[in-house]
Design a protein around this motif. Sequence first.
Motif, PDB file in Angstrom:
ATOM      1  N   ALA A 154      33.527  -7.784 -12.635  1.00 13.35           N
ATOM      2  CA  ALA A 154      33.881  -8.947 -13.459  1.00 13.35           C
ATOM      3  C   ALA A 154      32.765  -9.984 -13.465  1.00 13.35           C
ATOM      4  O   ALA A 154      32.599 -10.727 -14.436  1.00 13.35           O
ATOM      5  N   ARG A 155      31.981  -9.996 -12.386  1.00 14.80           N
ATOM      6  CA  ARG A 155      30.869 -10.969 -12.304  1.00 14.80           C
ATOM      7  C   ARG A 155      29.576 -10.425 -12.899  1.00 14.80           C
ATOM      8  O   ARG A 155      28.585 -11.155 -12.997  1.00 14.80           O
ATOM      9  N   GLU A 156      29.525  -9.163 -13.273  1.00 11.96           N
ATOM     10  CA  GLU A 156      28.303  -8.535 -13.789  1.00 11.96           C
ATOM     11  C   GLU A 156      27.932  -9.139 -15.142  1.00 11.96           C
ATOM     12  O   GLU A 156      28.702  -9.084 -16.113  1.00 11.96           O
ATOM     13  N   LYS A 157      26.733  -9.737 -15.212  1.00  9.24           N
ATOM     14  CA  LYS A 157      26.290 -10.373 -16.449  1.00  9.24           C
ATOM     15  C   LYS A 157      25.765  -9.320 -17.418  1.00  9.24           C
ATOM     16  O   LYS A 157      24.772  -8.644 -17.153  1.00  9.24           O
ATOM     17  N   CYS A 158      26.433  -9.146 -18.543  1.00  3.92           N
ATOM     18  CA  CYS A 158      26.036  -8.159 -19.547  1.00  3.92           C
ATOM     19  C   CYS A 158      26.699  -8.516 -20.873  1.00  3.92           C
ATOM     20  O   CYS A 158      27.571  -9.383 -20.953  1.00  3.92           O
ATOM     21  N   ASP A 159      26.272  -7.825 -21.917  1.00  2.00           N
ATOM     22  CA  ASP A 159      26.836  -8.064 -23.246  1.00  2.00           C
ATOM     23  C   ASP A 159      28.133  -7.291 -23.462  1.00  2.00           C
ATOM     24  O   ASP A 159      28.977  -7.703 -24.249  1.00  2.00           O
ATOM     25  N   LEU A 160      28.258  -6.146 -22.768  1.00  4.14           N
ATOM     26  CA  LEU A 160      29.447  -5.310 -22.919  1.00  4.14           C
ATOM     27  C   LEU A 160      29.797  -4.686 -21.583  1.00  4.14           C
ATOM     28  O   LEU A 160      28.936  -4.086 -20.922  1.00  4.14           O
ATOM     29  N   LEU A 161      31.049  -4.832 -21.189  1.00  2.00           N
ATOM     30  CA  LEU A 161      31.545  -4.201 -19.973  1.00  2.00           C
ATOM     31  C   LEU A 161      32.571  -3.138 -20.362  1.00  2.00           C
ATOM     32  O   LEU A 161      33.609  -3.452 -20.960  1.00  2.00           O
ATOM     33  N   LEU A 162      32.245  -1.883 -20.066  1.00  2.00           N
ATOM     34  CA  LEU A 162      33.171  -0.776 -20.293  1.00  2.00           C
ATOM     35  C   LEU A 162      33.911  -0.522 -18.985  1.00  2.00           C
ATOM     36  O   LEU A 162      33.284  -0.315 -17.942  1.00  2.00           O
ATOM     37  N   VAL A 163      35.211  -0.527 -19.030  1.00  2.00           N
ATOM     38  CA  VAL A 163      36.017  -0.317 -17.833  1.00  2.00           C
ATOM     39  C   VAL A 163      36.802   0.982 -17.987  1.00  2.00           C
ATOM     40  O   VAL A 163      37.659   1.090 -18.881  1.00  2.00           O
TER      41      VAL A 163
END
Length: 515
Positions: free
Chosen positions: A14-23
């Motif tokens: 949740a803290r990972e800085k990115c443009d898109l987080l795929l879960v």
Amino acid sequence: MNFELKALTAAAAAREKCDLLLVLVSEQTALGSDAIGTIVSHAVKQGDFALSCGKQLALYQVPAVAARRVLLLGVGAGSARDVRNALQGCAAALKAEGLEKAALHFAFEADAKAVACAVQTLGDATYAYTHTKSQAKPLSLKKVTLGVPSKTAAVAAAFEIGVAQQEGVAMAREWANRPANHATPTMLANAAKGIAKAARMSCKIHGPAEVAKLGMGAFMAVAQGSREPLRFIELHYNGGAKGDAPIVLVGKGITFDTGGISLKPAAEMDEMKFDMGGAASVLGVFQSLAKLQPAINVVGLIPACENMPDGAAVKPGDVVTSMSGQTIEILNTDAEGRLVLCDALHYAARFKPAALVDMATLTGACVIALGGLRSGLFSANDELASALQTAGDAAMDPCWRMPLDDEYADGLKSNFADMGNVAGRAAGAVTAAKFLQKFVGDIPWAHLDIAGTAWKSGAAKGATGRPVGLLLQFLLSKAASAKPVKTAKVAKAAPAPRSASTRKRAASTASKAGA
């Protein structure tokens, strides 16, 4: 594409800085009270999301989540196949403009195979052909971080293999996708030279004069109708001990196939640029080997040329002499792949290989038999066939073993040569394999007919990069076991000794080869 592997908890993701987080959320995921767990629990409870494979829920600027966009993906049981199917459905999201960094979070304990599969699928999903598109914009996505709950040694090793495999597949796809005027035999040779700059690699290119000196009359006969000079490409990877018998890979390199004098129909002939899918897969495998540097010796052979209907082209009824000394009546000039392969297979014997595997977009009959799901596998050696089939299953690049009964060779008999190059429509994929078998002697040999798997037609037209995954998995398994393939008793080719007059006749059969 730059891939990175990290150990990430749900809170850290949740803290990972990115443009898109795929879960990726499986049916076994234990949802916590963190931001991601809370979102998933709420979405499932409201019926907006399900954990079964293929379900998606797109979210934007979620509170307590650093990523600008979040895409929840249900992966069912969380197997490698489920992961692949789920990720294949989000290719458009990965190619969105302005997306430079993405993260993929496994919200469950993924096994090594699922992690490797995720890398490969992401590589496939983000591949875009641009070489001959003047207005094409490069993909903005530059980096993908894979987050796993536990970064074990097995997961890390699988990740590295996955990265290397997707690079090899991308290489194979790129060269197979390029139009024939952008992927000539000479260009393929230059690509091989580029790969061979890596450690433990070398490359030798044989031109028309060298091929004529070798007496490769069958290969030269196919090339003689083209203005593009042929190239016989020889790649070496020396990762094993000196003196260890290599695995030899032979890839059909027909950079364009008109059918020759036996001209193909105009419809879909443009797809015959894919007829060098076997050659492209050899390049792809060597690209992967360059990155992984496994402890094994591998030789790659690519007979590359065009099959064109020039005034100098070989004609139906012509008889040519192969490098082995066996003569071949050309009954159909569109059965040219086996002609270039037979000389390369005979040449391969000089390396005394532990195993010899050729791959070729050889027959439409194999497409009819197996469609686009499995490649056709032909081998008289049970151990080798089993190893290749196991490797294909592990890489999710499957093949299916086909018969090789001796009686299938009866149709190759000729009144004017040692054999004809075709045996009629019935069992065409099998009779093509029986033709090749005449040139391998007692070497453990397998033939992969990839006519149905090397590319796709229709709206998704393009190369697949298969069977790079199968071949790489096979080589890595052999490197790990260091166990030679046992020689099986197979029908030997027993040509007459190569006399000086025989060589002269072979060279004169196609004296304009590559001119």
